[in-house]
Scaffold this active site. Structure first.
Site, PDB file in Angstrom:
ATOM      1  N   CYS A   1       0.831  -1.203   0.000  1.00  0.00           N
ATOM      2  CA  CYS A   1       0.000   0.000   0.000  1.00  0.00           C
ATOM      3  C   CYS A   1       0.866   1.255   0.000  1.00  0.00           C
ATOM      4  CB  CYS A   1      -0.947  -0.010   1.199  1.00  0.00           C
ATOM      5  SG  CYS A   1      -2.051   1.433   1.224  1.00  0.00           S
TER       6      CYS A   1
ATOM      7  N   CYS B   1      -0.538   4.171   1.943  1.00  0.00           N
ATOM      8  CA  CYS B   1      -0.374   4.082   3.399  1.00  0.00           C
ATOM      9  C   CYS B   1       1.083   4.321   3.811  1.00  0.00           C
ATOM     10  CB  CYS B   1      -0.758   2.690   3.918  1.00  0.00           C
ATOM     11  SG  CYS B   1      -2.216   1.985   3.178  1.00  0.00           S
ATOM     12  N   ASP B   2       2.019   3.737   3.088  1.00  0.00           N
ATOM     13  CA  ASP B   2       3.401   3.670   3.580  1.00  0.00           C
ATOM     14  C   ASP B   2       4.409   4.527   2.815  1.00  0.00           C
ATOM     15  OD1 ASP B   2       2.506   1.840   5.463  1.00  0.00           O
ATOM     16  OD2 ASP B   2       2.843   0.131   4.138  1.00  0.00           O
TER      17      ASP B   2
END
Ligand code: NAP
Length: 308
Positions: free
Chosen positions: A134, A137-138
């Protein structure tokens, strides 16, 4: 047979948000936690893109809070797994592992999806240690670093472009020369000086000791092997929606195997709704799943009020 108004299959953000609405509308609500209790978020260390938390929140803690909130409002959470769903009269009958059956006016499938992984050496070891599925997200954690993104679809291309906001260099690695991504997105990536295409290249190994330091690739045509130094690897090769329990229900799935729903989260079976990543091939974000769970719940409330 257990009777309830609403059965929510799942225990991630879509399931929990839906339960908040159905319980507060006065409907008896049972949630099935399943084997992957809490969904994908419980395996995420830091969540920084879920509104309402000033500092990053641990994924497990976030889900724990959601479960406690659901219970406070009266939802019953069972650590059980659904094996099949079928319509009988104006009721839905859901069978659980072990043979127990739950009858409800409506079922919400909110079983999520799992990221598709490559299945190469090093993959299990490096999840959350330089390997992610992701970028949204990261990506932020890779400021100034060199990373690789694997895949040739819209997600891989959009992620590659997104990662250029933080990373000094992004390798886009794909197993063949043709892409599935839209032409316009491909062109954008091709004209971005931070993105270098490595094609055709099959990922054969992730390298490093306690975190990723490189990636080993093989050209499928020449069989030549090479390694690239990277501090992060993002896998974007699609997701696997968890829909096996629906296989005999007659529900329509999309080409990607996701549950097909209309704008009200209704499936083709009256009384069966779906929300979250099991019906969303595109956004795959906790906040989006939570929103779709709330939307589906409002439609479930309307539906039950009509048929009751
Ligand atoms: P996708 O379109 O299915 O693409 C997956 C990519 O991963 C393909 O290029 C595929 O290669 C590759 N792949 C699959 N298995 C692999 C393996 N084992 N090893 C190496 N490579 C592998 O998935 P997606 O990009 O996640 O997109 C999912 C859906 O959401 C699509 O319909 C997409 O258009 C849509 N989407 C839309 C947007 C947007 O409109 N803004 C954004 C994101 C996603 P091959 O091509 O060789 O099979």
């Amino acid at each position: 047979m257990t009777e309830t108004d609403v059965l929510i299959i799942g225990s991630g953000p879509a399931a929990c948000s839906a339960a908040l609405y159905t319980t507060r509308a006065g409907f008896k609500t049972i949630m099935l936690g399943g084997k992957n209790f809490g969904g994908q978020l419980v395996q995420t260390s830091e969540v920084e893109n879920y509104a309402g938390f000033i500092d990053p929140v641990n994924g497990f803690e976030l889900m724990d809070k959601m479960h406690k909130q659901c219970k406070r409002l009266g939802a019953e959470i069972l650590q059980k797994t659904a094996t099949s769903v079928k319509k009988e009269g104006n009721k839905m009958l859901t069978e659980l592992e072990g043979g127990e059956v739950i009858s409800s006016y409506a079922v919400l499938a909110a079983t999520g999806a799992t990221a598709r992984w490559l299945g190469v050496e090093g993959e299990n070891k490096f999840k959350n240690h330089g390997l992610s599925a992701c970028a949204t997200c990261d990506g932020f954690f890779y400021k100034g670093k060199t990373v690789a993104i694997i895949g040739g679809g819209n997600t891989a291309f959009e992620d590659a472009l997104f990662l250029t906001n933080f990373c000094q260099k992004v390798y886009l690695i794909h197993r063949r020369a043709g892409f599935r991504a839209d032409e316009i997105t491909i062109k954008k990536a091709q004209s971005n000086p931070k993105i270098e295409f490595v094609i055709p290249a099959v990922t054969t190994k992730l390298l490093g000791d306690d975190k990723v330091t490189g990636i080993e690739l093989q050209n499928p045509e020449t069989k030549e092997i090479k390694t690239l130094e990277v501090q992060g690897v993002f896998v974007a090769i699609g997701s696997i929606p968890q829909t096996k329990f629906l296989q005999d229900s007659g529900v329509k799935l999309t080409e990607t195997g996701h549950v097909a729903v209309d704008s009200k989260h209704r499936t083709n079976i009256e009384g069966l709704f779906a929300a979250g990543d099991c019906q969303d091939a595109v956004y795959r974000q906790a906040i989006v799943a939570a929103g779709s769970g709330a939307k589906a719940a409002i439609e479930i409330i309307n539906y039950i009020n009509q048929i009751k």
